[in-house]
Design an enzyme around this catalytic site. Structure first.
Site, mmCIF file in Angstrom:
data_model
loop_
_atom_site.group_PDB
_atom_site.id
_atom_site.type_symbol
_atom_site.label_atom_id
_atom_site.label_comp_id
_atom_site.label_asym_id
_atom_site.label_seq_id
_atom_site.Cartn_x
_atom_site.Cartn_y
_atom_site.Cartn_z
ATOM 1 N N SER A 178 0.889 -1.190 0.166
ATOM 2 C CA SER A 178 -0.229 -0.005 0.025
ATOM 3 C C SER A 178 0.907 1.403 0.145
ATOM 4 C CB SER A 178 -1.030 0.068 1.288
ATOM 5 O OG SER A 178 -0.344 0.074 2.434
ATOM 6 N N HIS A 206 -4.867 -3.779 -2.615
ATOM 7 C CA HIS A 206 -4.423 -2.659 -3.666
ATOM 8 C C HIS A 206 -4.450 -3.292 -5.183
ATOM 9 C CE1 HIS A 206 -4.112 0.723 -1.133
ATOM 10 N NE2 HIS A 206 -3.648 -0.246 0.061
ATOM 11 N N LYS A 237 -11.358 -0.003 -2.188
ATOM 12 C CA LYS A 237 -10.395 0.724 -2.913
ATOM 13 C C LYS A 237 -10.900 0.849 -4.405
ATOM 14 C CE LYS A 237 -7.458 0.484 0.866
ATOM 15 N NZ LYS A 237 -6.750 -0.266 1.709
HETATM 16 C C1 LIG Z 1 -6.604 -0.512 3.173
HETATM 17 C C2 LIG Z 1 -6.095 -1.759 3.430
HETATM 18 C C3 LIG Z 1 -6.640 -2.671 4.254
HETATM 19 C C4 LIG Z 1 -8.060 -2.037 5.048
HETATM 20 O O1 LIG Z 1 -9.011 -2.089 4.214
HETATM 21 P P1 LIG Z 1 -10.357 -1.123 4.865
HETATM 22 O O2 LIG Z 1 -11.442 -1.706 4.036
HETATM 23 O O3 LIG Z 1 -10.018 0.104 4.448
HETATM 24 O O4 LIG Z 1 -10.459 -1.560 6.284
HETATM 25 C C5 LIG Z 1 -6.011 -3.875 4.598
HETATM 26 N N1 LIG Z 1 -4.926 -4.259 4.026
HETATM 27 C C6 LIG Z 1 -4.367 -3.500 3.262
HETATM 28 C C7 LIG Z 1 -3.020 -3.864 2.450
HETATM 29 C C8 LIG Z 1 -5.014 -2.042 2.921
HETATM 30 O O5 LIG Z 1 -4.195 -1.173 2.252
#
Ligand SMILES: *Cc1c(COP(=O)(O)O)cnc(C)c1O
Length: 383
Positions: A178, A206, A237
């Protein structure tokens, strides 16, 4: 209370104090604060789905048909046919037997890892894994071994040294990181897993919607859906909505339905969100041009900035410019903002000390002319 004040003061002095910043509007790759609008390089809405008319339509229809809330947890009365339709779709999309929907990626990682592993087990985790993975490991009570980022050699050495003392062992990594935008060597890791009697979990937060022929993620692109036991990802995302999933064997899913606390003790996601997620998975198949264009644009921006001699990392739509000091990152972000670009400085503890950076998060709404403007402006800022 004195201690609280001291912490805040220290963070301020170190350039690490964070604060919230409400936007008046955020869509189509732009963000507006009060009266000023910026090109938004801080959002993970990579495919521009959060403003997609067909997703908005799906949300409206579901709210009218089912109401706004789900009313209870899945195991009480919050379970709708919609949730199951989504889970079947995700299982197909990820090429696994079954899937389970979670209320967020954070809840998924914290809950899955702590339900499946315990004191007699060990977990090998990439040093840069997301906080939700770390918290899941801490909650589980399993012994944690951190391997150097994207370093299968170090992972192998740790497995050889430590694996024997524990009952079950898990290897866990993100597929696209991320904050670094780089990609894990999944094939080598999966190979190690097969030979050492470990299980393997991949977080595709991602990568979902972007990598792979069908847009399912890096696991698909690397042809590893059979080898990876636990494929986790989010709808929050690229899919433009909210919530998360785990794709795994039917046995694991049944076990989690019975034991995973973050699944059991939380109200089911609202029907409108679930309906939106179903449509979003369909749109990934129907509109591949979005991910194709996004990755081409990312390659263009990455190469162009590298040619300017900047410390650019990554191999995805996430393009970090590593600057080092916290204040340098803050100042650089401020200078870009004056030029009309909104990009967040990322600082410790989100990234290691002395590796503060700007994280350019590209979406399909950032067309070439916008990127060219950014490329032209950046060297004039000076670092
Ligand atoms: C954003 C993210 C999460 C968390 O997901 P949410 O739905 O925002 O709680 C978990 N793992 C990674 C690698 C992330 O980037």
């Amino acid at each position: 209370m004195d201690a609280i004040e001291a912490v805040l003061k220290q963070r301020q002095e170190e350039g690490l104090l964070r604060s919230l910043r409400p936007a008046a509007a955020r869509k189509e790759g732009k963000v507006r604060f009060k009266d000023k609008e910026y090109i938004d390089f801080s959002s993970n809405d990579y495919l521009g789905f959060s403003g997609h008319p067909r997703l908005i339509e799906a949300v409206k229809e579901a709210a009218e048909k089912y109401g706004t809330g789900s009313g209870a947890s899945r195991l009480m009365s919050g379970d709708l046919d919609l949730h199951h339709r989504l889970e079947e779709k995700v299982a197909g999309f990820k090429n696994k037997e079954r899937a389970l929907v979670f209320n967020s990626g954070y809840q998924a990682n914290a809950g899955i890892i702590s339900a499946l592993y315990g004191k007699e087990d060990c977990i090998f985790s990439d040093r840069l894994n997301h906080a939700s993975i770390i918290d899941g490991i801490t909650l589980s009570g399993a012994r944690l071994f951190r391997f150097r980022h994207n370093d299968p050699g170090h992972l192998k050495a740790l497995i050889e040294k430590e694996r024997g003392r524990f009952k079950n062992a898990l290897i866990v990594t993100e597929s696209i990181f991320s904050m670094d935008g780089d990609r894990a060597p999944l094939k080598e890791m999966a190979d190690l897993k097969q030979r050492s009697g470990c299980e393997m979990m991949v977080d595709e937060a991602h990568a979902t919607g972007i990598f792979g022929k069908n847009g399912s993620g890096v696991v698909e692109e690397d042809g590893l859906s059979r080898e990876i036991d636990l494929i986790m990802g989010t709808f929050s995302k690229a899919l433009g909505s909210f919530g998360a999933y785990l794709a795994a064997s039917g046995k694991v899913i049944d076990y989690l339905i019975n034991t995973c606390r973050s699944f059991i003790y939380s109200t089911a996601l609202p029907p409108a969100v679930i309906a939106c997620n179903i449509k979003a998975v369909e749109l990934v198949a129907e509109e591949p041009w979005r991910r194709e264009e996004l990755l081409l644009n990312a390659e263009f921006l990455r190469q162009s900035l590298k040619e300017k001699g900047l410390d650019i990392r990554g191999a995805s739509q996430i393009i970090p410019l590593v600057l080092g000091g916290n204040k340098k990152a803050l100042n650089f972000a401020g200078a870009l903002q004056e030029k009309g670009f909104f990009v967040r400085p990322i600082r410790y503890p989100t990234v290691p000390q002395k590796e503060a950076r700007l994280r350019f998060s590209l979406t399909v709404d950032h067309k070439r002319d916008i990127l060219q403007r950014l490329i032209d402006e950046i060297p004039q800022i000076g670092i």
